[in-house]
Motif scaffolding. Structure first.
Motif, PDB file in Angstrom:
ATOM      1  N   SER A  40       0.742  -0.955  -0.132  1.00  0.00           N
ATOM      2  CA  SER A  40      -0.093  -0.066  -0.269  1.00  0.00           C
ATOM      3  C   SER A  40       0.739   1.637  -0.053  1.00  0.00           C
ATOM      4  CB  SER A  40      -0.991  -0.037   1.691  1.00  0.00           C
ATOM      5  OG  SER A  40      -0.238   0.448   2.400  1.00  0.00           O
ATOM      6  N   TYR A  41       0.393   2.260  -0.792  1.00  0.00           N
ATOM      7  CA  TYR A  41       0.652   3.947  -0.666  1.00  0.00           C
ATOM      8  C   TYR A  41       1.507   3.956   1.412  1.00  0.00           C
ATOM      9  CZ  TYR A  41       1.789   8.286  -1.130  1.00  0.00           C
ATOM     10  OH  TYR A  41       2.392   9.470  -1.381  1.00  0.00           O
ATOM     11  N   HIS A  42       0.720   3.602   2.139  1.00  0.00           N
ATOM     12  CA  HIS A  42       0.762   3.983   3.361  1.00  0.00           C
ATOM     13  C   HIS A  42       1.944   3.303   3.867  1.00  0.00           C
ATOM     14  CE1 HIS A  42      -0.833   5.546   7.142  1.00  0.00           C
ATOM     15  NE2 HIS A  42       0.094   4.680   7.812  1.00  0.00           N
TER      16      HIS A  42
ATOM     17  N   ALA B 195       9.412   4.910   3.550  1.00  0.00           N
ATOM     18  CA  ALA B 195      10.594   5.322   3.498  1.00  0.00           C
ATOM     19  C   ALA B 195      11.318   6.243   4.638  1.00  0.00           C
ATOM     20  CB  ALA B 195       9.254   6.150   2.710  1.00  0.00           C
ATOM     21  N   LYS B 196      10.338   6.630   5.417  1.00  0.00           N
ATOM     22  CA  LYS B 196      10.939   7.433   6.852  1.00  0.00           C
ATOM     23  C   LYS B 196      12.476   6.297   7.269  1.00  0.00           C
ATOM     24  CE  LYS B 196       6.653   9.295   8.301  1.00  0.00           C
ATOM     25  NZ  LYS B 196       5.870   8.341   7.677  1.00  0.00           N
ATOM     26  N   ALA B 197      12.078   4.987   7.633  1.00  0.00           N
ATOM     27  CA  ALA B 197      12.882   4.678   8.160  1.00  0.00           C
ATOM     28  C   ALA B 197      14.282   4.282   7.295  1.00  0.00           C
ATOM     29  CB  ALA B 197      12.043   2.745   8.351  1.00  0.00           C
ATOM     30  N   ILE B 198      13.587   4.243   5.845  1.00  0.00           N
ATOM     31  CA  ILE B 198      15.012   3.853   4.642  1.00  0.00           C
ATOM     32  C   ILE B 198      15.721   5.783   4.470  1.00  0.00           C
ATOM     33  CG2 ILE B 198      15.911   4.157   2.729  1.00  0.00           C
ATOM     34  CD1 ILE B 198      13.085   1.922   2.372  1.00  0.00           C
TER      35      ILE B 198
ATOM     36  N   MET C 170       4.373   2.209  -3.274  1.00  0.00           N
ATOM     37  CA  MET C 170       5.319   1.819  -2.363  1.00  0.00           C
ATOM     38  C   MET C 170       6.316   3.392  -2.740  1.00  0.00           C
ATOM     39  SD  MET C 170       5.340  -1.623   0.029  1.00  0.00           S
ATOM     40  CE  MET C 170       6.353  -2.301  -1.396  1.00  0.00           C
ATOM     41  N   ALA C 171       7.087   3.034  -3.848  1.00  0.00           N
ATOM     42  CA  ALA C 171       7.768   3.609  -4.161  1.00  0.00           C
ATOM     43  C   ALA C 171       7.004   5.447  -4.508  1.00  0.00           C
ATOM     44  CB  ALA C 171       8.485   2.845  -6.194  1.00  0.00           C
ATOM     45  N   ALA C 172       6.419   5.096  -5.175  1.00  0.00           N
ATOM     46  CA  ALA C 172       5.831   6.968  -5.127  1.00  0.00           C
ATOM     47  C   ALA C 172       5.726   7.327  -3.613  1.00  0.00           C
ATOM     48  CB  ALA C 172       4.139   6.914  -5.750  1.00  0.00           C
ATOM     49  N   ALA C 173       5.503   6.556  -2.681  1.00  0.00           N
ATOM     50  CA  ALA C 173       5.253   7.469  -1.392  1.00  0.00           C
ATOM     51  C   ALA C 173       7.235   7.661  -1.046  1.00  0.00           C
ATOM     52  CB  ALA C 173       5.062   5.840  -0.717  1.00  0.00           C
TER      53      ALA C 173
ATOM     54  N   PHE D 178      14.459   0.524  -3.932  1.00  0.00           N
ATOM     55  CA  PHE D 178      14.267  -0.393  -4.742  1.00  0.00           C
ATOM     56  C   PHE D 178      12.507  -0.866  -3.849  1.00  0.00           C
ATOM     57  CE2 PHE D 178      13.842  -5.091  -6.755  1.00  0.00           C
ATOM     58  CZ  PHE D 178      12.412  -5.200  -7.733  1.00  0.00           C
ATOM     59  N   ALA D 179      11.665  -0.464  -4.748  1.00  0.00           N
ATOM     60  CA  ALA D 179      10.205  -0.728  -3.753  1.00  0.00           C
ATOM     61  C   ALA D 179       9.907  -1.956  -4.047  1.00  0.00           C
ATOM     62  CB  ALA D 179       9.605   0.324  -3.494  1.00  0.00           C
TER      63      ALA D 179
END
Lengths: 336, 336
Positions: free
Chosen positions: A224-226, A232-235, A252-255, A246-247
């Motif tokens: 999910s995007y969420h 993303a925050k973690a990474i 997820m990549a868009a996020a 690489f999502a």
DNA sequence: ATGATCTGTGACACCGGTGTCATAATGTCA
DNA sequence: TGACATTATGACACCGGTGTCACAGATCAT
């Protein structure tokens, strides 16, 4: 408004209802004159045959059910569009049945579905195409089904998949060849077999290029995007920051892209981002996402074609097909 | 594997098939002992009633058809999700029927649909909810239907809409109040009544604030991302460049955003962008789009609820409902 | 000319349930 | 205890088509 049945047509045309039925189904052995006469009465009485009665007599509904539970809207519409293409070609219709359940409740839900509408067959999309319980149940109930994008092996049932492991390998290799060695990865939903496949392709590419796998670079998502935003925050907080992400799918990549942009990171100069699926969002955002195009419509279309063939009573020979996934490079990836 | 019918159950349980039918439908006047006995046989024989036979006898299929032709995937999934919610609540199922046709061919297509699967009712979404021909045809055929997001008045049929004109007015006013006076507009697909409504809201807001309407600021789109990209080119080339763009839907707005970003324009500093619909993309991109949230799911849900009520034979009292659209402000709009 | 095959048609059972009505058994009240 | 209402059950027609088979009349080969 009185109902027009095959009986009224028969009486009005002065023939037996069997003859009307013959005309209806374009059967041979009806004299041209009779056929004309009946066809004229069809028009005059504005007759529409009753599909339910026909279905009862023929033991067919000409309806295929499509089962899904997928957070990605675009995946669903692609599945539907492939399924519809095959359905309409053979004059079938498509009934959709999204369904969030697992285990016992899932079975009960499907049982209810089969009780309320008689379906000639069922298309299973992830994660249901991987549900052993469901497959067992359908076999027991003698329901025709086809599986889409499933990784489990089962020679008996129809299954059309794409090569996710290879796709993930290629996109990871693409990043490596650009010069990245510190590549983060976001996993998908654990119930989907694609999750494991994509992860494994990522790992294989690393080791093929003598990079050591580092599990601190791996975040758990669920497609999910969420969940992508959380990962993303973690990474982006990892120190040193990975030069590429690489999502496992484009949402997820868009996020990741959104968060990176918000943090004033330039993509791809500061960080490269790659996705998977080639969802519409991959080309609707800027920079466009480098991703793997999965032939979702085509997989589903083929699965439904085979399913309909099987419903027709044919002994389907080639039940298992694997289609190729394709690397699409856009602006979101570059040299570090 | 032999088929288990109501007859086998009856024989096996030593009762008449009518009694089995009573148990099946939870009818009263069955002794607890008999009921138990029959239920046990259900389990033992793994009996599943045949929905088609039931449908024939009751003259019901418990299937609702959903008609659409919409370039926006997210709109479709929202429609489906609202329709499904209502369907499942009442134990109905949903059959989807996308359809690109107009005029004669459309009627023939729907006629074929009704011939191949008996539907208890039809939900019409734009642009079909505005098709007079189709509505006439359905009336003639005595098919129950409900219209979603249609602008045409017809007291006889069920219709749930949202106030697009008012929404467009509000978002335009929002731009004006921020200080914009040079506001471009991208129109939607001419077949959709929403197109005219939104355009009219835009114009009303301009005149309410004593701004003169300038038709060189209006581009023709068709709701697709692609058409938005074309319109964006035209608009960004206008000299002097408009300080704000109001696109009739979010996909077209996203296309404007993408082109603006590619041209190194800062959004919203250099140009404000507003959309309509509150599609997922509106919050998935950066900056997020200011837009109007339309209650698409809710409209469809209510439409299907009313439809099912009507199918049940009720004289539906309130057939026409209008829901409110809501302004959502995000980062894509600011002072010029 | 004669039997054999083919063509056009209808009678009738059947698909698997539900609705109507008759009937037997049971309960209720005066 | 008899008159009447209620409960439990089954026989049977029916929903609107299709499949099977019988059969009359036309066509064909010998």
């Amino acid at each position: 408004m009185k109902k027009v049945t095959i009986n009224s047509v028969a009486t009005y045309a002065g023939v037996s209802k069997k003859t009307v039925s013959r005309v209806l189904n374009n059967e041979p052995n009806v004299s041209p004159a009779t056929r004309e006469k009946v066809l004229k009465v069809f028009k005059e009485l504005d007759y529409t045959p009753n599909p339910i009665a026909r279905g009862l007599a023929r033991n067919r509904s000409f309806i295929i059910g499509c089962l899904y539970d997928n957070p990605s809207k675009s995946y669903i519409t692609r599945v539907q569009s492939g399924a519809l293409e095959a359905c309409h070609k053979h004059n079938y219709n498509l009934l959709i049945h999204p369904c969030e359940l697992r285990g016992e409740a899932l079975i009960a839900n499907i049982e209810n579905l089969l009780m309320t509408s008689r379906l000639d067959g069922l298309v299973l999309t992830p994660p249901f195409s991987d549900s052993i319980e469901l497959i067992e149940f359908l076999k027991k109930k003698n329901v025709n089904y086809a599986r889409v994008a499933s990784a489990i092996e089962d020679d008996e049932s129809i299954s059309v998949r794409s090569n996710d492991e290879q796709g993930a390998f290629e996109i990871t290799e693409h990043l490596i060849e650009l010069g990245h060695s510190h590549i983060a990865f976001i996993k998908g939903h654990p119930d989907h077999s694609a999750t494991e496949q994509r992860f494994s392709g990522y790992q294989r590419a690393l080791s093929a290029h003598n990079l050591t796998f580092d599990d601190t670079l791996v975040a758990e998502g669920n497609f999910s995007y969420h969940s992508g935003a959380d990962s993303a925050k973690a990474i982006l907080d990892i120190n040193p920051r990975p030069s590429a992400v690489f999502a496992s799918n484009d949402y997820m990549a868009a996020a990741v892209l959104k968060l990176a942009t918000q943090r004033q990171l330039k993509v791809p100069e500061d960080i490269s981002i790659a996705g998977f699926d080639n969802a519409p969002i991959a080309r609707h955002i800027w920079p466009g996402l480098t991703t793997i195009a999965q032939p979702v419509e085509e997989m589903t279309r083929q699965a439904v074609e085979l399913l309909i063939e099987q419903i027709g009573g044919a002994q389907v020979q080639v039940r298992q097909t694997t289609l190729e996934a394709k690397l699409i490079t856009r602006e979101s990836t570059s040299k570090p």
